[in-house]
Design a protein around this motif. Structure first.
Motif, PDB file in Angstrom:
ATOM      1  N   THR A 167     -11.735  -5.164   1.016  1.00 26.68           N
ATOM      2  CA  THR A 167     -11.392  -4.138   2.002  1.00 26.68           C
ATOM      3  C   THR A 167      -9.898  -3.862   2.065  1.00 26.68           C
ATOM      4  OG1 THR A 167     -11.327  -5.808   3.733  1.00 26.68           O
ATOM      5  CG2 THR A 167     -13.385  -4.606   3.476  1.00 26.68           C
ATOM      6  N   GLU A 178     -18.373   0.328  -1.614  1.00 26.41           N
ATOM      7  CA  GLU A 178     -18.606  -0.802  -0.719  1.00 26.41           C
ATOM      8  C   GLU A 178     -19.844  -1.595  -1.136  1.00 26.41           C
ATOM      9  OE1 GLU A 178     -19.062   0.225   3.432  1.00 26.41           O
ATOM     10  OE2 GLU A 178     -18.332  -1.744   4.039  1.00 26.41           O
ATOM     11  N   THR A 210     -13.138  -3.513  -6.271  1.00 30.75           N
ATOM     12  CA  THR A 210     -11.761  -3.481  -5.794  1.00 30.75           C
ATOM     13  C   THR A 210     -10.869  -2.735  -6.785  1.00 30.75           C
ATOM     14  OG1 THR A 210     -11.311  -5.595  -6.836  1.00 30.75           O
ATOM     15  CG2 THR A 210     -11.940  -5.651  -4.525  1.00 30.75           C
ATOM     16  N   LEU A 220     -15.442  -1.334   4.516  1.00 31.17           N
ATOM     17  CA  LEU A 220     -14.491  -0.657   3.637  1.00 31.17           C
ATOM     18  C   LEU A 220     -14.160   0.717   4.206  1.00 31.17           C
ATOM     19  CD1 LEU A 220     -12.942  -0.418   0.889  1.00 31.17           C
ATOM     20  CD2 LEU A 220     -15.012   0.597  -0.030  1.00 31.17           C
TER      21      LEU A 220
END
Lengths: 130, 608
Positions: free
Chosen positions: A19, A57, A62, B8
């Motif tokens: 995140t 997600e 990443t 996210l």
């Protein structure tokens, strides 16, 4: 999971990065740029944006960056998104739907194969993030 | 303290919540952003993150949009709806809220392209603006506690000390003692019951200095991790962080960080299952400047009066409760994880022959870009003041910079090309100190500056030893006399004699360094002292009792048409004249308060 072991610390690091990676200035494997001009917004670009976000997600990636920009000029074919795999020419997708996003993500971003059926063309403008 | 799974987001808005921006209403900006994001239905896409000090305090409140590194500055609550609509809803960054360098026509959108940030090298401040200091997961994501794992599982205490030794790291608190050597001394010291202690000195007291505060506020875990590594190296099980109670945000964030570290078992018993035990307690200082001196600090932690004692024995031998104690400054500790992670050699590749790595400075005073910077050792004063600091406001001339706080000295404009390291600053008569830099322009009186710093140290002198207690008082009396035009030529010799005695005979660092501001101003600006003594004039027009205020009758009449504002504002009725005619000051009644000078719109009031 209080009281971490070393393995758990590394796992926590990996989770946390899923995140926070968007704050880093590094290189990304792929960049998705959803065009969010008034035309795009009216045609549903916000749903497309969220669909891409969910794909990232869901997979816990990443190395894929999601950005937005203004109108790409072809207002009649919105919503549009430009996908750029590092080292390759960017591809513009048009008339997007959430279903198409799923397919494009799987095939193009994950599989490296351009979904020509939804693509407008290859090349031209690049995202301003490099 | 359960950990929720983070979602996210596509955008993180990194809002600076260092003390500077907070006092500029950063939390109100944050609230306004969150409200507007919700109103626009963006709450699932955009997250507001509060960070520690970004460094560019002059331009606060600040916000950086990630990804993209887009830098927004001087935000107001009023700007937020437009900003959210344009940048976040439509994807169009807002130029008018970006930083525009003076004398340039276009704003600079990206943080890393701004001159203030370009020359900085971030080691101690590596996470600034990139993490929420109240979230340990953010620190861990940026390689936090990675060095700890390495130190606990792959390195012996000797190897850790060796790495710190070859890094060349020296104490960032002021004296510049080699950190590796200090650790070795504490490791070698014999403790009857094997108990050794570790202390983080966060008693930052220099006027205009805020390096330690910013690190504790922005990245508390970097200090905790550094201390954990140090604890393994010297064999300590208990550490202390001594921080001023006047730093409420720093205290709050370090306490949160300690709780989080304990929660994950990064502090306490059997850390990470390796069998290593260590914990940290926070001790709040009451703001006595002398408590930054290590022996006074130790006395204060023990609950005694914060007064220094003679050394030796040094704390490395006999510290807290008589046990060997390792004391390092906040910034020193924050460097440790990087040195262990990237290697001492890497750290030593930055800097000069004797001063390795980077140094954090707070730049304040007469400078355009007030803020916090981290630069490689060996950078010149010119680069700090002009390239990073953006020069002097109002086109004034740079006169001097005080480094090292009240213990340091002033460096004159002639030495602007001086490369900054421990040795060069000492040779110039000043010192590195903890890293405060007070920039002065041509309107600054150097005698007054010396008097100010001496009044500070005189006030903060604990009174335990005579040279410092009485000596600083005597020096302050002389300086005050000089600024009032009552100085004599013998005073300069007397000042120097007193300075030598105080330096030589004082018990602790406070007294030993207190005369430095006087000695350096005497060395570089002796002519200003002489002007005060012989001509009874203050060249910078700062020392009010030496000023003579006069009204230029021609300007007053022709430009101001005898506006009478000065007469109405004069508290002692020293101004003669009525509306429409040129005014005059009766020098016998004038108390030299300067109000007429300040209120005159036409520049008719002159100071001599």
């Amino acid at each position: 999971m209080p009281k971490l072991t070393i393995e758990e610390l590394e796992k926590l690091r990996e989770e946390a990065r899923k995140t926070t990676f968007i704050r880093e200035q590094g290189q990304f494997r792929a960049k998705i740029n959803v065009h969010m001009g008034t035309c795009g917004l009216a045609a549903g670009a916000r749903h497309i944006l969220n669909a891409f976000l969910q794909e990232i997600e869901k997979r816990g990636l990443t190395d894929v960056l999601l950005t937005t920009s203004g109108c790409a000029g072809l207002c009649s074919r919105e919503p549009m998104a430009t996908i750029e795999i590092a080292g390759q020419a960017p591809v513009k997708y048009i008339d997007l739907t959430e279903k198409k996003v799923e397919e494009i993500f799987e095939k193009h971003i994950q599989g490296g194969e351009i979904v020509t059926a939804y693509a407008l063309g290859i090349g031209s403008e690049k995202t301003d993030l490099s | 303290m359960a950990v929720e799974k983070e979602k996210l987001y596509r955008v993180h808005l990194m809002v600076c919540a260092g003390t500077g921006c907070v006092s500029n209403h950063a939390f109100e900006i944050k609230e306004a952003l969150e409200k507007e994001i919700k109103r626009r239905g963006l709450e699932k896409e955009v997250k507001v993150v509060t960070t520690g000090c970004n460094g560019f305090c002059e331009r606060g409140p600040l916000m950086v949009v990630q990804p993209g590194n887009i830098f927004y500055q001087m935000l107001t609550v009023k700007d937020i709806p437009y900003l959210v609509e344009e940048h976040l809803l439509k994807g169009r960054p807002v130029k008018k809220l970006m930083y525009q360098p003076p004398e340039e026509k276009t704003p600079v959108p990206v943080l890393s392209e701004i001159n203030f940030f370009k020359k900085q090298v971030l080691v101690a401040l590596r996470n600034r603006g990139l993490i929420d200091p109240e979230k340990i997961e953010d620190y861990i994501a940026r390689d936090g506690y990675k060095a700890l794992v390495k130190a606990l599982t792959q390195m012996t205490p000797e190897e850790i000390i060796h790495e710190v030794t070859i890094s060349g790291l020296r104490g960032r608190g002021g004296a510049g003692f080699p950190t590796g050597l200090k650790w070795q001394l504490v490791r070698n010291a014999i403790s009857p019951d094997n108990e050794k202690y570790l202390v983080c000195n966060g008693d930052e007291g220099d006027p205009g200095a805020f390096m330690d505060r910013s690190i504790l506020e922005a990245d508390p875990h970097s200090v905790i991790e550094g201390m954990l590594i140090g604890a393994k190296a010297i064999g300590a099980t208990q550490g202390f962080i001594y921080v001023r109670n006047e730093y409420p945000l720093a205290v709050k964030r370090i306490l949160i960080a300690l709780d989080q570290a304990r929660y994950y078992g990064l502090l306490g018993h059997d850390i990470l299952g390796t069998g290593f035990d260590f914990d940290i307690r926070v001790v709040r200082g009451a703001g006595a400047f002398v408590c930054g001196e290590e022996t006074a600090l130790l006395a204060s932690i023990e609950g005694r009066l914060g007064e220094p004692r003679p050394r030796p024995p040094y704390p490395a031998e006999k510290g807290l409760w008589g046990k060997p104690t390792c004391i390092n400054n906040v910034e020193t500790w924050a460097n440790i994880p990087v040195i262990i992670d990237r290697g001492g050699k890497w750290f030593a590749s930055i800097g000069t022959a004797t001063s390795k790595g980077t140094k954090v400075f707070s730049i304040v005073g007469k400078i355009n870009n007030t803020g916090l910077v981290e630069v490689p050792m060996g950078i010149t004063l010119r680069e700090i003041i002009y390239d990073i600091g953006g020069g002097i406001p109002g086109g004034k001339k740079f006169k001097a910079v005080q480094t090292g706080g009240p213990s340091g000295g002033c460096i004159p404009a002639e030495l602007i090309n001086l490369p900054i390291d421990y040795e060069s600053l000492t040779a110039a008569g000043s010192m590195m100190g903890s890293g405060g830099m007070v920039v002065m322009d041509e309107d600054t009186c150097m005698v007054d500056v010396a008097r100010y710093f001496l009044s500070f140290t005189q006030d903060e002198s604990c009174g335990k030893c005579t040279p410092c207690r009485e000596g600083t008082k005597a020096m302050l009396d002389i300086l005050t006399r000089i600024t009032e035009g009552k100085g004599t030529e013998e005073d300069l010799g007397l000042l120097e004699e007193l300075a030598d005695t105080i330096k030589e005979a004082s018990l602790c660092g406070l007294g030993k360094t207190a005369p430095n501001p006087v000695l350096t101003t005497l060395r570089y600006f002796r002519d200003e002292y002489i002007a005060h003594i012989q001509d009874k004039k203050c060249p910078a027009h700062v020392c009010r009792s030496l000023n003579v205020y006069k009204i230029d009758p021609q300007i007053c009449f022709e430009k101001g048409h005898g506006c009478d504002v000065c007469r109405r504002n004069c508290a002692t009725d020293a101004i003669i004249g009525s509306k429409g005619e040129a005014h005059k000051i009766d020098q016998t009644k004038c108390i030299k308060c300067g109000v007429c000078f300040d209120v005159c719109h036409f520049g008719a009031v002159k100071v001599e």
